[in-house]
Design a protein around this motif. Structure first.
Motif, PDB file in Angstrom:
ATOM      1  N   TYR A  66       0.832  -1.206   0.000  1.00  0.00           N
ATOM      2  CA  TYR A  66       0.000   0.000   0.000  1.00  0.00           C
ATOM      3  C   TYR A  66       0.866   1.255   0.000  1.00  0.00           C
ATOM      4  O   TYR A  66       0.617   2.208  -0.748  1.00  0.00           O
ATOM      5  CB  TYR A  66      -0.900   0.039   1.239  1.00  0.00           C
ATOM      6  CG  TYR A  66      -1.745  -1.184   1.478  1.00  0.00           C
ATOM      7  CD1 TYR A  66      -2.186  -1.989   0.430  1.00  0.00           C
ATOM      8  CD2 TYR A  66      -2.107  -1.560   2.774  1.00  0.00           C
ATOM      9  CE1 TYR A  66      -2.959  -3.108   0.658  1.00  0.00           C
ATOM     10  CE2 TYR A  66      -2.886  -2.677   3.016  1.00  0.00           C
ATOM     11  CZ  TYR A  66      -3.302  -3.451   1.960  1.00  0.00           C
ATOM     12  OH  TYR A  66      -4.064  -4.559   2.195  1.00  0.00           O
ATOM     13  N   ASP A  67       1.894   1.250   0.847  1.00  0.00           N
ATOM     14  CA  ASP A  67       2.759   2.422   0.980  1.00  0.00           C
ATOM     15  C   ASP A  67       3.578   2.640  -0.290  1.00  0.00           C
ATOM     16  O   ASP A  67       3.777   3.776  -0.730  1.00  0.00           O
ATOM     17  CB  ASP A  67       3.679   2.223   2.186  1.00  0.00           C
ATOM     18  CG  ASP A  67       4.563   3.427   2.447  1.00  0.00           C
ATOM     19  OD1 ASP A  67       4.028   4.547   2.531  1.00  0.00           O
ATOM     20  OD2 ASP A  67       5.792   3.248   2.551  1.00  0.00           O
ATOM     21  N   LEU A 106      -6.628   6.836  -2.903  1.00  0.00           N
ATOM     22  CA  LEU A 106      -6.932   7.010  -1.479  1.00  0.00           C
ATOM     23  C   LEU A 106      -5.666   6.979  -0.647  1.00  0.00           C
ATOM     24  O   LEU A 106      -5.454   7.842   0.217  1.00  0.00           O
ATOM     25  CB  LEU A 106      -7.891   5.906  -1.016  1.00  0.00           C
ATOM     26  CG  LEU A 106      -8.146   5.803   0.492  1.00  0.00           C
ATOM     27  CD1 LEU A 106      -8.818   7.066   1.020  1.00  0.00           C
ATOM     28  CD2 LEU A 106      -8.976   4.562   0.823  1.00  0.00           C
ATOM     29  N   PHE A 107      -4.795   6.015  -0.905  1.00  0.00           N
ATOM     30  CA  PHE A 107      -3.550   5.928  -0.146  1.00  0.00           C
ATOM     31  C   PHE A 107      -2.676   7.152  -0.400  1.00  0.00           C
ATOM     32  O   PHE A 107      -2.023   7.666   0.527  1.00  0.00           O
ATOM     33  CB  PHE A 107      -2.799   4.654  -0.521  1.00  0.00           C
ATOM     34  CG  PHE A 107      -3.487   3.386  -0.098  1.00  0.00           C
ATOM     35  CD1 PHE A 107      -4.389   3.382   0.956  1.00  0.00           C
ATOM     36  CD2 PHE A 107      -3.241   2.194  -0.771  1.00  0.00           C
ATOM     37  CE1 PHE A 107      -5.031   2.217   1.347  1.00  0.00           C
ATOM     38  CE2 PHE A 107      -3.874   1.022  -0.379  1.00  0.00           C
ATOM     39  CZ  PHE A 107      -4.765   1.032   0.678  1.00  0.00           C
ATOM     40  N   ALA A 158       1.964   7.157  -6.448  1.00  0.00           N
ATOM     41  CA  ALA A 158       0.847   8.013  -6.852  1.00  0.00           C
ATOM     42  C   ALA A 158       0.979   9.403  -6.233  1.00  0.00           C
ATOM     43  O   ALA A 158       0.684  10.417  -6.881  1.00  0.00           O
ATOM     44  CB  ALA A 158      -0.471   7.367  -6.444  1.00  0.00           C
ATOM     45  N   LEU A 159       1.431   9.463  -4.981  1.00  0.00           N
ATOM     46  CA  LEU A 159       1.630  10.744  -4.313  1.00  0.00           C
ATOM     47  C   LEU A 159       2.661  11.600  -5.046  1.00  0.00           C
ATOM     48  O   LEU A 159       2.512  12.825  -5.166  1.00  0.00           O
ATOM     49  CB  LEU A 159       2.070  10.507  -2.871  1.00  0.00           C
ATOM     50  CG  LEU A 159       2.463  11.743  -2.053  1.00  0.00           C
ATOM     51  CD1 LEU A 159       1.257  12.665  -1.854  1.00  0.00           C
ATOM     52  CD2 LEU A 159       3.042  11.331  -0.698  1.00  0.00           C
ATOM     53  N   SER A 206       3.979   8.596   5.657  1.00  0.00           N
ATOM     54  CA  SER A 206       4.455   7.485   6.462  1.00  0.00           C
ATOM     55  C   SER A 206       3.413   6.384   6.426  1.00  0.00           C
ATOM     56  O   SER A 206       2.206   6.659   6.406  1.00  0.00           O
ATOM     57  CB  SER A 206       4.708   7.929   7.906  1.00  0.00           C
ATOM     58  OG  SER A 206       4.894   6.814   8.756  1.00  0.00           O
ATOM     59  N   ASP A 207       3.869   5.121   6.441  1.00  0.00           N
ATOM     60  CA  ASP A 207       2.894   4.043   6.458  1.00  0.00           C
ATOM     61  C   ASP A 207       2.079   4.025   7.746  1.00  0.00           C
ATOM     62  O   ASP A 207       1.003   3.430   7.800  1.00  0.00           O
ATOM     63  CB  ASP A 207       3.569   2.692   6.215  1.00  0.00           C
ATOM     64  CG  ASP A 207       4.637   2.355   7.252  1.00  0.00           C
ATOM     65  OD1 ASP A 207       4.742   3.058   8.268  1.00  0.00           O
ATOM     66  OD2 ASP A 207       5.370   1.366   7.034  1.00  0.00           O
TER      67      ASP A 207
END
Length: 385
Positions: free
Chosen positions: A41-42, A77-78, A48-49, A87-88
């Motif tokens: 996910y991270d 979303l993440f 994407a971020l 940060s995760d």
């Protein structure tokens, strides 16, 4: 103590339980690393971020591109959460907040007996299987279960628009809504007639629009997911390990069984053997239990919705808590060393013993639901539009 408990109003009791569950989860976040899925996910959320297409990540990095098998909305979303704090831990806190939200939703909004709700809430708040599979090893399944609970509540209240909104999110985030969308569409058309086409069309349009993110590379998610669903040999805690041991497994069997199970649920609904809530829960089960890469976190996602269908007997609840202990140990053993005696009893990851331990809680719940359903009429569901 019992007098003090009785003096508290129900909303206060539910709120305190949600707060306690959140605190327990935050402590686990502080002392555990979150596991492999959190790293995925991270990783893709971080791409994407940074404005990089998560479906075009080069091979050879810490996470292989084939693990980009989630829809674009989840990565978006993440990315949005990581934008708050990169940060995760941010993702883990969000998952914990979703758990607290689920407790509040079930405790305060579900039209079920309070004793029933309290048993479900205690299980979800503090059960070791839940805490290990979804918090110590952080999972996006907490978001999905919150939406499933909202969907079942909407169906209880006859709010089909809200049910389709939850379905749209479940589909756009993790494909899950696709398992039960056909039977929900049949129910909607049965209740609303041609007007039922409106929420169905809006749901489809929303899912298609979210897939335009990083299009056409976002279509790679389908190939990545198909690859993971057609393994030559089953892995993790898949029940297919049993026939595989005696040479009776083929890569096409999971897909065939999944399709047949979903068609079977539709047949049961059309014959009025199950109501729409039961059809939704059974469709989720049919969509997951036949996967060849069945991990513990998906088993739990199949189990929990059944708790919102039937009030299990005290014996069933006791068995559920007892079987959750070795299931939690099996989750830990997959990534951590257990004491030698316990490790031998649980078995290594991918062993038949682990398959049994991890599926025992699900078996208890399904058998308990069937027994209670045979004795009592299901909760009536409003079909008003």
């Amino acid at each position: 103590m019992s007098g003090a408990r009785q003096s508290l109003s129900w909303p206060v009791r539910v709120g305190l339980l949600a707060a306690a569950a959140l605190i327990v989860r935050l402590v686990l976040v502080a002392v555990t690393d979150g596991g492999a899925d959190l790293a995925i996910y991270d990783f893709f959320g971080g791409y994407a971020l940074d404005g990089v297409n998560p479906y075009d990540v080069p091979a050879g990095g810490p996470i292989e591109p084939r693990f980009a098998d989630s829809p674009p909305l989840e990565f978006a979303l993440f990315a949005g959460l990581l934008a708050l704090h990169d940060s995760d831990t941010t993702l883990r806190i969000f998952f914990a907040l979703c758990d607290a939200g689920t407790i509040l939703l079930i405790g305060l909004a579900f039209p079920l007996a309070r004793a029933w709700r309290w048993r479900v809430l205690l299980f979800y708040a503090f059960n070791p299987f839940v805490l290990t599979a979804w918090t110590a090893f952080s999972e996006d399944k907490t978001v999905l279960f919150l939406l499933i609970a909202a969907l079942l509540l909407a169906l209880m209240q006859g709010r089909l628009g809200a049910a389709w909104a939850a379905t749209a999110l479940l589909t756009a985030l993790k494909f899950l809504g696709a398992f039960f969308a056909p039977v929900l569409a049949l129910h909607t058309l049965r209740v609303r007639g041609r007007r039922g086409l409106i929420p169905i069309a809006l749901c489809a349009a929303f899912v298609l629009l979210t897939c335009l993110l990083w299009f056409p590379d976002s279509l790679n998610m389908l190939d990545n997911r198909r690859e993971r669903g057609a393994l030559s040999e089953p892995i993790h805690a898949s029940p297919w390990l049993f026939p595989s041991e005696i040479g009776l497994y083929a890569s096409w069997l999971p897909q065939v069984c999944m399709v047949l199970s979903l068609l079977g649920v539709i047949w049961l609904y059309l014959r009025e053997r199950v109501d729409v809530r039961e059809a939704v829960v059974l469709s989720i089960a049919g969509g997951y239990v036949f996967l060849p890469d069945q991990p513990s976190n998906r088993i739990l996602l199949v189990l929990l919705p059944f708790l919102l269908l039937a009030d299990l007997s005290r014996r069933a609840w006791l068995l559920l808590w007892l079987t959750s202990l070795p299931a939690a140990a099996a989750v830990i053993e997959a990534s951590r060393d257990l004491p030698a005696g316990l490790a031998d009893a649980i078995g290594p990851s991918g062993s038949l013993r682990q398959v049994v331990w991890l599926h025992l809680p699900l078996l208890v719940v399904v058998v308990g639901w069937i027994r209670e359903r045979s004795r009592n009429r299901p909760i009536s569901v409003s079909v008003s539009s």
